[in-house]
Scaffold this motif. Structure first.
Motif, PDB file in Angstrom:
ATOM      1  N   GLY A   1      50.177  25.439  38.894  1.00  0.00           N
ATOM      2  CA  GLY A   1      51.199  25.821  39.860  1.00  0.00           C
ATOM      3  C   GLY A   1      51.858  24.608  40.469  1.00  0.00           C
ATOM      4  N   GLU A   2      53.058  24.799  40.966  1.00  0.00           N
ATOM      5  CA  GLU A   2      53.767  23.680  41.597  1.00  0.00           C
ATOM      6  C   GLU A   2      53.197  23.385  42.979  1.00  0.00           C
ATOM      7  N   THR A   3      52.716  24.424  43.660  1.00  0.00           N
ATOM      8  CA  THR A   3      52.169  24.258  45.002  1.00  0.00           C
ATOM      9  C   THR A   3      50.878  25.056  45.122  1.00  0.00           C
ATOM     10  N   THR A   4      50.177  24.858  46.244  1.00  0.00           N
ATOM     11  CA  THR A   4      48.959  25.629  46.479  1.00  0.00           C
ATOM     12  C   THR A   4      49.276  27.115  46.638  1.00  0.00           C
ATOM     13  N   LYS A   5      50.492  27.437  47.089  1.00  0.00           N
ATOM     14  CA  LYS A   5      50.866  28.851  47.211  1.00  0.00           C
ATOM     15  C   LYS A   5      50.879  29.523  45.834  1.00  0.00           C
ATOM     16  N   ASP A   6      51.314  28.790  44.815  1.00  0.00           N
ATOM     17  CA  ASP A   6      51.306  29.346  43.457  1.00  0.00           C
ATOM     18  C   ASP A   6      49.876  29.655  43.016  1.00  0.00           C
ATOM     19  N   LEU A   7      48.959  28.752  43.343  1.00  0.00           N
ATOM     20  CA  LEU A   7      47.572  28.956  42.956  1.00  0.00           C
ATOM     21  C   LEU A   7      46.936  30.085  43.755  1.00  0.00           C
ATOM     22  N   GLN A   8      47.338  30.253  45.037  1.00  0.00           N
ATOM     23  CA  GLN A   8      46.850  31.379  45.834  1.00  0.00           C
ATOM     24  C   GLN A   8      47.348  32.700  45.263  1.00  0.00           C
ATOM     25  N   ARG A   9      48.577  32.696  44.759  1.00  0.00           N
ATOM     26  CA  ARG A   9      49.115  33.912  44.129  1.00  0.00           C
ATOM     27  C   ARG A   9      48.295  34.290  42.903  1.00  0.00           C
ATOM     28  N   VAL A  10      47.923  33.274  42.078  1.00  0.00           N
ATOM     29  CA  VAL A  10      47.093  33.552  40.913  1.00  0.00           C
ATOM     30  C   VAL A  10      45.764  34.159  41.351  1.00  0.00           C
ATOM     31  N   ALA A  11      45.164  33.601  42.415  1.00  0.00           N
ATOM     32  CA  ALA A  11      43.890  34.122  42.913  1.00  0.00           C
ATOM     33  C   ALA A  11      44.027  35.575  43.354  1.00  0.00           C
ATOM     34  N   ARG A  12      45.116  35.906  44.046  1.00  0.00           N
ATOM     35  CA  ARG A  12      45.329  37.284  44.479  1.00  0.00           C
ATOM     36  C   ARG A  12      45.467  38.217  43.274  1.00  0.00           C
ATOM     37  N   ASN A  13      46.211  37.762  42.255  1.00  0.00           N
ATOM     38  CA  ASN A  13      46.393  38.596  41.068  1.00  0.00           C
ATOM     39  C   ASN A  13      45.071  38.841  40.342  1.00  0.00           C
ATOM     40  N   LEU A  14      44.226  37.810  40.298  1.00  0.00           N
ATOM     41  CA  LEU A  14      42.912  37.976  39.684  1.00  0.00           C
ATOM     42  C   LEU A  14      42.089  39.010  40.454  1.00  0.00           C
ATOM     43  N   SER A  15      42.123  38.914  41.780  1.00  0.00           N
ATOM     44  CA  SER A  15      41.369  39.854  42.608  1.00  0.00           C
ATOM     45  C   SER A  15      41.876  41.280  42.435  1.00  0.00           C
ATOM     46  N   GLN A  16      43.193  41.430  42.308  1.00  0.00           N
ATOM     47  CA  GLN A  16      43.773  42.760  42.123  1.00  0.00           C
ATOM     48  C   GLN A  16      43.351  43.396  40.801  1.00  0.00           C
ATOM     49  N   LEU A  17      42.994  42.560  39.831  1.00  0.00           N
ATOM     50  CA  LEU A  17      42.498  43.075  38.548  1.00  0.00           C
ATOM     51  C   LEU A  17      41.024  43.468  38.618  1.00  0.00           C
ATOM     52  N   GLY A  18      40.392  43.196  39.752  1.00  0.00           N
ATOM     53  CA  GLY A  18      38.965  43.477  39.869  1.00  0.00           C
ATOM     54  C   GLY A  18      38.098  42.315  39.418  1.00  0.00           C
ATOM     55  N   ILE A  19      38.701  41.133  39.304  1.00  0.00           N
ATOM     56  CA  ILE A  19      37.967  39.936  38.901  1.00  0.00           C
ATOM     57  C   ILE A  19      37.478  39.218  40.157  1.00  0.00           C
ATOM     58  N   GLU A  20      36.168  39.016  40.246  1.00  0.00           N
ATOM     59  CA  GLU A  20      35.566  38.367  41.403  1.00  0.00           C
ATOM     60  C   GLU A  20      35.529  36.852  41.194  1.00  0.00           C
ATOM     61  N   ILE A  21      36.195  36.107  42.080  1.00  0.00           N
ATOM     62  CA  ILE A  21      36.216  34.652  41.992  1.00  0.00           C
ATOM     63  C   ILE A  21      34.991  34.097  42.704  1.00  0.00           C
ATOM     64  N   GLU A  22      34.097  33.477  41.934  1.00  0.00           N
ATOM     65  CA  GLU A  22      32.879  32.890  42.485  1.00  0.00           C
ATOM     66  C   GLU A  22      33.152  31.510  43.094  1.00  0.00           C
ATOM     67  N   ASP A  23      34.008  30.736  42.437  1.00  0.00           N
ATOM     68  CA  ASP A  23      34.288  29.380  42.906  1.00  0.00           C
ATOM     69  C   ASP A  23      35.589  28.928  42.268  1.00  0.00           C
ATOM     70  N   GLU A  24      36.200  27.916  42.836  1.00  0.00           N
ATOM     71  CA  GLU A  24      37.419  27.346  42.261  1.00  0.00           C
ATOM     72  C   GLU A  24      37.551  25.909  42.695  1.00  0.00           C
ATOM     73  N   ASP A  25      38.297  25.144  41.885  1.00  0.00           N
ATOM     74  CA  ASP A  25      38.485  23.728  42.231  1.00  0.00           C
ATOM     75  C   ASP A  25      39.683  23.189  41.465  1.00  0.00           C
ATOM     76  N   LEU A  26      40.313  22.166  42.049  1.00  0.00           N
ATOM     77  CA  LEU A  26      41.412  21.500  41.362  1.00  0.00           C
ATOM     78  C   LEU A  26      40.870  20.630  40.238  1.00  0.00           C
ATOM     79  N   VAL A  27      41.537  20.646  39.110  1.00  0.00           N
ATOM     80  CA  VAL A  27      41.126  19.862  37.945  1.00  0.00           C
ATOM     81  C   VAL A  27      41.867  18.537  37.970  1.00  0.00           C
TER      82      VAL A  27
END
Length: 258
Positions: A117-143
């Motif tokens: 993503g270009e900004t952290t907001k883009d990455l937050q949007r991806v996280a929300r979309n994952l959650s909406q699919l029923g995918i549980e995010i255990e952890d995350e980090d910048l690569v």
């Protein structure tokens, strides 16, 4: 993800081609052929077969997204129910910004999602979309960076002597099926099979059962001429001991198999 062709048997040429492509997918057939000592057409033919059998499943481009516009790369370590893992992986891959999804056989973090993503907001949007699919995010980090290495067992770091077999199958009754390249100065090079038999170069215990020539698979007959750089499949009844000279017709004299 299903793998319908799981019985494809790699020989030494296949492994060396794969190693070269894993080192750099930009390697050309001509450059690989020079390293493997076969023709460019043979390399292209082998790559087509590896692709057709899903051994080679793609050629991803390794990008530095930070250099390509200051983008951020984030890895989400997720947990999904095993029965839904494949379906959810495909849905996650469709989220804008997601560039890679990896499924794992065991553990809670059995789904890894890589997104840019270009900004952290883009990455937050991806996280929300994952959650909406029923995918549980255990952890995350910048690569920060990612490094790749080719598979070591495919590395021809110890070169086989010229004329050594590419592949070897031992059968019952002291018979072997061997795949070997024909060297330019080999006794059989340039001769038909029947001429090689007549001159005593091929004996009754050595039978050529297949020839790979560039991108062709040839069925050998008596009048078939064996050419330099052919890859021949030989049925040898000489046994597998050190005194096996059934493959000498295909080698230069100084590299004959003893």
């Amino acid at each position: 993800m299903t793998h319908p062709n799981t019985d494809h048997r790699l020989d030494d040429i296949d492994r060396r081609i794969l190693y070269a492509l894993m080192q750099d997918a930009r390697n050309t057939a001509a450059s690989i052929a020079e390293e493997v000592n076969v023709s460019g057409a043979t390399v292209r033919n082998r790559i087509r077969k590896l692709e057709a059998n899903d051994v080679i499943r793609g050629y991803p481009v390794h990008l530095d997204f930070e250099r390509a516009g200051g983008n951020l790369t984030n890895l989400y370590l997720c947990n999904v129910p095993v029965p839904e893992r494949e379906a959810l992986a495909h849905k996650a891959r469709a989220i804008p910004g997601v560039i890679n999804v990896r499924t794992l056989m065991t553990g809670r973090e059995n789904l890894h999602v890589l997104a840019v993503g270009e900004t952290t907001k883009d990455l937050q949007r991806v996280a929300r979309n994952l959650s909406q699919l029923g995918i549980e995010i255990e952890d995350e980090d910048l690569v920060e960076d990612e490094f790749f290495s080719p598979y070591t067992p495919f590395n021809p770091d110890v070169e086989q002597p010229t004329g050594q077999p590419n592949d070897f199958i031992s059968l019952t009754g002291e018979a072997n099926i061997v795949e070997i390249p024909v060297q330019p100065d080999a006794p059989i090079a340039g001769l038909s099979i029947e001429d090689a038999v007549a001159q005593g170069i091929l004996d009754d215990d050595t039978l050529i059962i297949g020839i790979e020539r560039d991108d062709q698979e040839l069925t050998p007959h008596g009048d078939t001429v064996v050419e330099p750089d052919d890859i021949v499949t030989v049925l040898s009844r000489h046994g597998s001991g050190d005194d096996d000279d059934g493959l000498d017709p295909f080698c230069t004299p100084e590299t004959s198999i003893r």
